[in-house]
Structures are given as structure tokens and as C-alpha cells.
Design an enzyme around this catalytic site. Structure first.
Site, PDB file in Angstrom:
ATOM      1  N   GLU A  18      -5.482   7.569   6.811  1.00 46.42           N
ATOM      2  CA  GLU A  18      -4.449   8.596   6.854  1.00 46.42           C
ATOM      3  C   GLU A  18      -5.070   9.882   6.285  1.00 46.42           C
ATOM      4  OE1 GLU A  18      -1.595   7.691   8.259  1.00 46.42           O
ATOM      5  OE2 GLU A  18      -0.081   9.111   7.549  1.00 46.42           O
TER       6      GLU A  18
ATOM      7  N   GLU B 199       0.862  -1.194   0.000  1.00 47.58           N
ATOM      8  CA  GLU B 199       0.000   0.000   0.000  1.00 47.58           C
ATOM      9  C   GLU B 199       0.887   1.228   0.000  1.00 47.58           C
ATOM     10  OE1 GLU B 199      -2.193  -0.145   3.651  1.00 47.58           O
ATOM     11  OE2 GLU B 199      -3.442  -1.816   3.021  1.00 47.58           O
TER      12      GLU B 199
ATOM     13  N   ARG C 124      -2.240   9.762  11.012  1.00 47.87           N
ATOM     14  CA  ARG C 124      -3.071   8.581  11.207  1.00 47.87           C
ATOM     15  C   ARG C 124      -4.301   8.967  12.026  1.00 47.87           C
ATOM     16  NH1 ARG C 124      -0.371   2.894  12.688  1.00 47.87           N
ATOM     17  NH2 ARG C 124      -2.203   1.566  12.637  1.00 47.87           N
TER      18      ARG C 124
ATOM     19  N   ARG D 144       4.326  -3.502  17.492  1.00 45.75           N
ATOM     20  CA  ARG D 144       5.137  -3.281  16.311  1.00 45.75           C
ATOM     21  C   ARG D 144       5.602  -4.650  15.872  1.00 45.75           C
ATOM     22  NH1 ARG D 144       7.285   1.322  14.267  1.00 45.75           N
ATOM     23  NH2 ARG D 144       7.092   2.552  16.149  1.00 45.75           N
TER      24      ARG D 144
ATOM     25  N   LYS E 252       2.434   4.394   1.460  1.00 48.03           N
ATOM     26  CA  LYS E 252       2.598   4.920   2.819  1.00 48.03           C
ATOM     27  C   LYS E 252       2.476   6.437   2.717  1.00 48.03           C
ATOM     28  CE  LYS E 252       5.509   4.640   6.942  1.00 48.03           C
ATOM     29  NZ  LYS E 252       5.137   5.924   7.483  1.00 48.03           N
TER      30      LYS E 252
ATOM     31  N   ARG F 114      -2.689   8.990  16.335  1.00 47.39           N
ATOM     32  CA  ARG F 114      -1.828   7.830  16.545  1.00 47.39           C
ATOM     33  C   ARG F 114      -1.523   7.627  18.033  1.00 47.39           C
ATOM     34  NH1 ARG F 114       3.190   6.559  17.618  1.00 47.39           N
ATOM     35  NH2 ARG F 114       4.307   4.968  16.436  1.00 47.39           N
TER      36      ARG F 114
ATOM     37  N   PHE G 134      -7.301   2.674   5.284  1.00 47.17           N
ATOM     38  CA  PHE G 134      -6.499   1.477   5.075  1.00 47.17           C
ATOM     39  C   PHE G 134      -6.885   0.296   5.964  1.00 47.17           C
ATOM     40  CE2 PHE G 134      -3.887   4.144   7.926  1.00 47.17           C
ATOM     41  CZ  PHE G 134      -3.631   3.261   8.973  1.00 47.17           C
TER      42      PHE G 134
END
Ligand code: ATP
Length: 588
Positions: A302, A250, A257, A417, A252, A272, A342
Site C-alpha cells: 500500500e 494488519e 494498492r 473476494r 488497513k 488495484r 503486505f
């Protein structure tokens, strides 16, 4: 529950930084805590009164607190100021003053956790003309009945200076041990926390319903979900090695966000770092519910600034203009955006987190109808390095930062993460391989054209173990006159007389700042350093890590909290990666 139990526990906890000891103190405290108070205790021990995303701030200034101490003790303000100067901490100063209280009160009401908590909530909710007087009344009435040690901690909470060093993980360890006798159960608490961002609620649930309640913990609409983050990679080759045959790529996009919660007419936006940012985007609030075909939903997107004439994406910095309290309507027309979806995390009452990427993307495309304002983020399925390179080039040409690569068969991992999402930015392919997000802790006045402004800034990484900010470099390049002015405006409100105790450095600075601002820098190399404190003793004894030739990229990361800044662990990984590359090159 008596507040004395809590302040005694805080006192013990202040004396150590060791995680195991802190956990033990917490377990002892939780064992004495009734179910109906535990959420309050969990907020208070983190120096809060509600979860962060509610944005409730105590906002008590030192001056006001000093007046309240004077009122309840009968000691003149001047004397209090002297003791404060000598002790360096107002909470501590208050405990000394309360010891020698000259005014005795006859009817002393018991101080309970409930009373302190309710009073703090009232203080936080006060607004308007008489609010300062009311705040002072509330504070001094608590101090009237408080013992010296209770007074000390009440003030620390009010002023936002309570730093027990208890990370969320430590609190969860202690909850698991207290209520299940098994630390391994932390993982279930972690999940509940990841989907609710409310540790108080999680604590209450486990204390009342036990581990079963936690295992059944569900997403709560309008409580933000902690975001899934990506690992960085440096090349297309690395992506293929890590992901294998087929995966999604995708764009970025270089925006902000936004996590969007919608039910009926109600819509709330979280950043975020899970701050409620609804007021900055009235256009999203107005236009998005119209394109959603579901009763309730949580989406991720986004928000990107665009050039209205060409439709081109503009850099993140443009969105800074939206961060204002007043005249937001003007900013909306001056700095238009599109909203690029997204992910979908929740839909019609059900969690989508367990669905794999492919299923989620399909659902997202079905639920969100595209128009001029709302888009699906561009995505293709890639099979090899060439596919990635081609899509990467397209994305960069259209003004995006690079690509996000996502495994097709994996669920959404809230709050981690993980290795199921990778990010590939163009700048990763050179020098250090990545930009870093660092905390501004100090400043040095400039010379020549920069006289009267800060010419150089002292920057720090975040040390997760110690909950401190460790210096890593000074940066004086990469600034334009405009960015320096902008930084000056922001930093001036953060100047402190004394260095914040969470700052860990041996460097001197002309001014110290509250560690509250994150900026992005690139650098040519990470080197070992005898003067900087980042990752000290981790690579070599008595030595830290520093950045060589750091340069400001122009990005002020307003959407990041300082705890989201680059950590020492990340710096160590980059340092080790850099050594490997050097080693491989020498073998070639
Ligand atoms: P960075 O400094 O690279 O923005 P980060 O620490 O903010 O990193 P990462 O997980 O490392 O967060 O990078 C993901 C960020 O990229 C997201 O927070 C989001 O704002 C942004 N982003 C842009 N496009 C996408 C996309 N297609 N999918 C997910 N995130 C995206």
C-alpha cells in the site's frame, strides 16, 4: 479468417442480453476460429485490442471517424452528421451510408480479422503530428473494402461503443464448452485468467494445448495478478465467530494498492484495477529494487501519503496529486509517501500463491529489507476480541482506516473476494455499516454559492448481469467547495450529449456523464424505491433500491474502474443485513 464471420456473430450477439444465448453464439464463433486468431477475437469482442493492463487505447474521435466515412463513401460530412443525429449511433449510421455508397471501388481486398486487427493496432500506436491524417487513411481504407455490417462493427470498436454485454465469465464458459465440452472446466480457465489478467492469452492456450495447458498455466512476470479482496465485517465479535481462535491482524492503510513486479533493473507497478501506474511513482521505481533480496519477485503493498515531519499517515486523497502527466518530480517531493508491503505472490521464478499466509509473511519479511521508505505493514497475531479492539484503536490513532484480518493457514486467492480476508473499518460500526463506491452518471447545476458548478450528482451501482449502471440516489451533501471544484474539473471532460446506453435510469439530469468516475458515499439506510433502478425486481416487482440520506465522504476513487464499483448484489446483501439487524432489535 474472414471478418464477415465475426461481424455476423457480433450482429447476433447484439440482439440478446441472455447469458445462455450469448454463450451459444460464442461457442459457434470459437468453433469457426483458427487457433492463431482466437486471442484477437477475444480482445475484439470485448471492444479491446490488447489486455487492459497494457493501456493501449484506440483514441479515435467521432469527428475523425466521420471524416473517414465521408472519404470512403463520397458522402458529404453534413449529410453524415444528419444520419448520425437521426440514428444516434455512428456505427449504425455508417452501415446505412455504406449501403448507399456512391463511390464504387474496383479492387476490393478481402477484409480479414487479421487485417482489421493489425490496422487497429497501427492506429492505436500512431503518435505525433501527422497521426490524425494517418488514422483517417487507415480507417477509410478499411471502410472502402467493408460491407455495411462490417463497417458498422469496425467503427464501433474504433469509437469504443461496442457493447455486446459479454462478461469475462461468459467468454470463459464458451471456451470451456468449445475446447473441452465441459463447462465445469471454467474454473481452470478462471485460475489462468486470475494469474495473467489476459483473456486472449488464456484462449490461445486452451485452443492450442487444451485443458492440460490451462491446468499448467503459470504466473507471468509483468502480467498483473488479479487481486485478492476482503469481505466486510462490522465488529470484532463477527471476526472471532468467522475465524475462530487465532489469526493475523494488519493495519488497513488508507492509500493506493500497488502490485510491484521486479526482475533485475526492470520494475513495473500496477494499480488495484491493474492499470500500469509506474509513471506516478518514480520514487518507488528508484528505491524499491535496492531493498529487495531476490532475482525476481511480485509483491503487494500500500503506497501511503505521509507527513514528512511527523511520519504520520495522510488520507488517500493526498495521492490524487500524483496522478499527473507532467511535473511528477515536483509532486514526488511535495507529496511524499512510504510503501508498506503486505504480501508476496511470486519469488525467484516460483509462485507463492499456494503458500499459506504465515509462510508468505515470513518470506516477505525476509525478501524486503525495511528502511525509511519501505516498511512491512504492521501485523500482530490476535486471539480474541480484546486483542482486535486494542490493535484497531492503535491503527486508527495512527491514521489508518481500520484492520485487515487474515486467516493464517490459507493461500492467496487471486481475483476473488473470499472469506479468508476480512476488513474491519471503524465506520462500519454505525448506520448502514459500510461506505459504497458509486458511479457518477449525471449532474444538476447548483444554486447560490454553487452556481456554475454541479450542486448535486446522480449516482449508480454496477449491474454485473446486464453490464449497466443503475441509478441509486442523488447526492448533494458532503461536498466542500474544494472537492466540488475538483469534481467539476474531472467531470467536465466526461459530459456527453446523449446518455450512454449503459446508464439505466428513469431520472432526468441537467447533464449526463460518461460512466467513468467512482466516488465514495455513506448513507443512513437502503430503502425500496419506485424510481431508482438498482436491483430492480430483485426484492419486489417493479421496485428498485435507493440510498437514504447519502453523503459524499470526500473520496474520489480514482484507483477504481466503474466495473469495480459497488454492485447490485452487494447492495442486496446490505439491504438484507439491515433488515436482519432491525428484526433482531425488535426482538430485544
Ligand atoms: P475498500 O473500499 O475497503 O478499500 P476495496 O473494494 O478497494 O475496498 P477490499 O478488498 O474491499 O478492496 O479492501 C482491501 C483494500 O484495502 C486493498 O485493495 C488495499 O488497497 C487496502 N489495504 C490496506 N491495507 C491492507 C492490508 N494490510 N492488506 C490488504 N489490503 C490492504
Amino acid at each position: 479468417m474472414e471478418f464477415a464471420i465475426l461481424s455476423d456473430a457480433f450482429d447476433k450477439m447484439e440482439s440478446t442480453r441472455k447469458r445462455l444465448e450469448l454463450t451459444q453464439f460464442l461457442v459457434e464463433l470459437f468453433e469457426k476460429t483458427p487457433n492463431e486468431v482466437i486471442s484477437k477475437i477475444v480482445y475484439l469482442l470485448q471492444g479491446k485490442i490488447r489486455p487492459d493492463f497494457e493501456g493501449i487505447e484506440l483514441g479515435v474521435a467521432e469527428k475523425l471517424a466521420i471524416r473517414a466515412i465521408s472519404k470512403s463513401s463520397g458522402i458529404p460530412i453534413k449529410k453524415i452528421n444528419e444520419i448520425y443525429q437521426r440514428e444516434g449511433d455512428l456505427g449504425h449510421a455508417a452501415s446505412i451510408i455504406l449501403e448507399q455508397k456512391t463511390q464504387t471501388t474496383f479492387m476490393v481486398e478481402d477484409i480479414t480479422v487479421e487485417r482489421v486487427y493489425e490496422t487497429l493496432l497501427k492506429i492505436a500506436n500512431l503518435e505525433g503530428m501527422r497521426s490524425q491524417d494517418m488514422k483517417m487513411k487507415y480507417i477509410s481504407s478499411l471502410l472502402n473494402d467493408a460491407s455495411p455490417i462490417e463497417g458498422k462493427f469496425i467503427l464501433k470498436i474504433l469509437l469504443g461503443t461496442l457493447r455486446l454485454g459479454v462478461a469475462e465469465n461468459t467468454v470463459m464458459d464458451a471456451l470451456a464448452i468449445t475446447f473441452t465440452k465441459n463447462k465445469e472446466n471454467r474454473k481452470f480457465l478462471q485460475h489462468a485468467y486470475n494469474v495473467s489478467s489476459d483473456l486472449g492469452k488464456v484462449a490461445e492456450k486452451i485452443s492450442i494445448e487444451g485443458i492440460r495447458g490451462i491446468k499448467e498455466f503459470e504466473i507471468i512476470l509483468f502480467n498483473p495478478i488479479r487481486p485478492m479482496l476482503a469481505d466486510r465485517i462490522k465488529s470484532e465479535e463477527e471476526a472471532v465467530i468467522k475465524f475462530g481462535k487465532e489469526f493475523a491482524a494488519e493495519y488497513k492503510l488508507d492509500g493506493e494498492r500497488v502490485q510491484i513486479h521486479i526482475e533485475g533493473d526492470k520494475i513495473v507497478l500496477f494499480s488495484r484495477s491493474l492499470e500500469n501506474i509506474s509513471s506516478y511513482y518514480p520514487d518507488i521505481i528508484e528505491k524499491i529494487p535496492k531493498v529487495i533480496q531476490a532475482e525476481n519477485v511480485i509483491l503487494e503493498a500500500e503506497a501511503v501519503a505521509i507527513n514528512e515531519n511527523t511520519g504520520e499517515f495522510l488520507p488517500f486523497q493526498e495521492l490524487m496529486h500524483r496522478r499527473r502527466k507532467y511535473k511528477i518530480e515536483k509532486a514526488v517531493t511535495q507529496y511524499p509517501i512510504t510503501i508498506n508491503f503486505f504480501d508476496i505472490l511470486f519469488c525467484n521464478g516460483n509462485s507463492c500463491l499456494e503458500m499459506n499466509y504465515k509462510e508468505r509473511r515470513k518470506k516477505l519479511e525476509k525478501i524486503v529489507k525495511e528502511n525509511e521508505f519501505a516498511k512491512h505493514i504492521p501485523m500482530i497475531i490476535v486471539k480474541n476480541e480484546n486483542d482486535i479492539t486494542e490493535f484497531l484503536e492503535n491503527s486508527i490513532n495512527e491514521g489508518s482506516e481500520g484492520l485487515m484480518l487474515k486467516m493464517l493457514d490459507k493461500p492467496y486467492q487471486a481475483g476473488s473476494r473470499g472469506s479468508h480476508w476480512l476488513k474491519l473499518k471503524r465506520e462500519y460500526q454505525n448506520e448502514l455499516g459500510d461506505s459504497l463506491d458509486l458511479v457518477v452518471i449525471g449532474g444538476y447545476f447548483g444554486k447560490g454559492r454553487r452556481t456554475g458548478n454541479y450542486g448535486t450528482l446522480l449516482l449508480a451501482t454496477y449491474d454485473e448481469d446486464e453490464d449497466t449502471f443503475t441509478s441509486i440516489c442523488k447526492v448533494g451533501t458532503g461536498f466542500t467547495d474544494e472537492s466540488l471544484d475538483q469534481l467539476y474539473q474531472i467531470l467536465n471532460s466526461k459530459v456527453t450529449i446523449k446518455k450512454n446506453p449503459r446508464i439505466d435510469t428513469e431520472m432526468e439530469a441537467d447533464v449526463w456523464f460518461e460512466p467513468e468516475l467512482v466516488i465514495e458515499v455513506v448513507a443512513s439506510e437502503i430503502t425500496i424505491s419506485p424510481i431508482h433502478k438498482a436491483a430492480k425486481n430483485k426484492i419486489r416487482k417493479d421496485t428498485g433500491l435507493a440510498l437514504r440520506f447519502p453523503k459524499f465522504t470526500g473520496k474520489i476513487r480514482i484507483e477504481k474502474t466503474v466495473e469495480n464499483a459497488s454492485t447490485n448484489e452487494e447492495i442486496i446483501t446490505l439491504y438484507q443485513g439491515q433488515k436482519k439487524v432491525a428484526h433482531n432489535k425488535s426482538l430485544m
